[in-house]
Write an enzyme that holds these catalytic residues in place. Structure first.
Site, PDB file in Angstrom:
ATOM      1  N   ALA A  17       0.799  -1.235   0.000  1.00  0.00           N
ATOM      2  CA  ALA A  17       0.000   0.000   0.000  1.00  0.00           C
ATOM      3  C   ALA A  17       0.826   1.276   0.000  1.00  0.00           C
ATOM      4  O   ALA A  17       0.273   2.371   0.042  1.00  0.00           O
ATOM      5  CB  ALA A  17      -0.947  -0.003   1.199  1.00  0.00           C
ATOM      6  N   GLY A  20       1.866   2.936  -5.937  1.00  0.00           N
ATOM      7  CA  GLY A  20       1.248   2.321  -7.117  1.00  0.00           C
ATOM      8  C   GLY A  20      -0.167   1.810  -6.911  1.00  0.00           C
ATOM      9  O   GLY A  20      -1.015   2.491  -6.335  1.00  0.00           O
ATOM     10  N   TYR A 152       8.712 -12.901 -14.338  1.00  0.00           N
ATOM     11  CA  TYR A 152       7.602 -12.072 -13.853  1.00  0.00           C
ATOM     12  C   TYR A 152       6.266 -12.704 -14.262  1.00  0.00           C
ATOM     13  O   TYR A 152       5.354 -12.855 -13.450  1.00  0.00           O
ATOM     14  CB  TYR A 152       7.707 -10.653 -14.432  1.00  0.00           C
TER      15      TYR A 152
END
Lengths: 247, 74
Positions: A17, A20, A152
């Site tokens: 948090a 982004g 990723y």
């Protein structure tokens, strides 16, 4: 008249948090009336998020390790009505130049952090009946790929795989598990990427809606999935990609 | 420099190793493209602990320029 889209009376945990997507999710959840518990590693940036929210509380935690997750769960008071796992990193590395450390780092941060957190919350019975779990996935690794995004993409594929069986296992308690599958979103992660600014501008034009997403647009979807409006949605994902995967 | 050229050449699959000399203008090679560029940036970060921006690599004309850029950042 009851508003099915409100988060009033719900306690929601948001990871990642401090910036982004996670930050935008936390802000939108608070606006929708939730009592938000926000977490991340960076105290200064997490405090900054908290200041832009109406209420809520913060817990500092490093979710890339099992110990960090245990420490986080210990500090949460009572039970949760929702969790949004938004902690994550983007690395652009061609497969042949990745090593075990790269894989461990990406999987720990992007996939295992969310999987371990959900498991811990379930094991400790810290989710209320009817709660909603939202994991942030990606079009990369799920709908398409990009050069330098093999590991990723694998972490995001892992998230999508995790959601299916977990949704089934938690359905008897009416706990829902869903993902949000975003295309490229304008976050600070882009500032540190190995992609040229010109390439980024050219890439935006490949989106039918001619831009990247804004973090709050992912926040709106998170609020929707956390709210009672989606009580019959589980084991699925909301694709938000400006039409990128249509072409 | 020789070690660097070996690492640089190793990122290419279809170009003969002899082509890679300090004076080689690598952007002009047929195999050059964004994938090779990314591999070179990744290799430099891994082996030399230096982060090169895409624009910096673009500005280098020869392999010696890339080598010198790394030296200046170390």
């Amino acid at each position: 008249m009851n508003n099915p889209f409100t988060l009033e009376g719900k306690t929601i945990l948001v990871t990642g948090a401090s910036s982004g997507i996670g930050k935008a999710v936390a802000i939108q959840c608070a606006r929708a009336g939730a009592n938000c518990i926000i977490t991340a590693r960076n105290d200064a940036r997490l405090s900054d998020t908290l200041m832009t929210m109406d209420g809520g509380s913060k817990i500092l935690a490093d979710l890339s390790t099992k110990e960090g997750i245990m420490a986080l769960v210990e500090q949460i008071d009572g039970k949760l009505d929702g969790v949004v796992c938004a902690a994550g990193v983007v690395e652009t590395q061609v497969l042949k130049l990745t090593d075990e450390n790269d894989m461990q780092h990406l999987f720990n941060t992007n996939a295992f952090s969310a999987i371990r957190l959900v498991r811990e919350l379930v094991q400790q019975k810290r989710m209320n009946k009817g709660a909603s779990i939202v994991l942030i996935s990606s079009i990369s690794g799920v709908k398409c790929g990009y050069v330098g995004g093999s590991i990723y993409g694998a972490t995001k594929g892992a998230i999508e795989g995790f959601v299916k069986a977990t949704a089934l296992e938690l359905a008897p308690q009416r706990i829902r598990v869903n993902t949000i599958i975003p295309g490229m979103v304008e976050t600070h992660l882009l500032d540190h990427s190995d992609i040229d600014k010109e390439q980024i501008e050219a890439d935006k034009l490949r989106y039918p809606l001619k831009r990247y997403g804004q973090p709050e647009e992912i926040g709106y979807a998170a609020v929707y999935l956390l709210s009672d409006a989606t009580q019959w949605m589980t084991g699925t994902g909301i694709l938000i990609d400006g039409g990128y995967t249509l072409v | 420099m020789n070690e660097f050229i070996k690492n640089f050449a190793n990122q290419w699959d279809d170009t003969e190793p002899e082509v890679f000399t300090p004076e080689c203008e690598f952007h002009e090679l047929e195999e050059w493209g964004s994938l090779i560029g990314l591999a070179i940036m990744n290799m430099i970060a891994k082996k030399y602990g230096v982060k090169i921006a895409p624009a910096e690599l673009k500005a280098c004309v020869t392999i010696a320029d890339v080598y010198n850029l790394i030296q200046s950042k170390q």
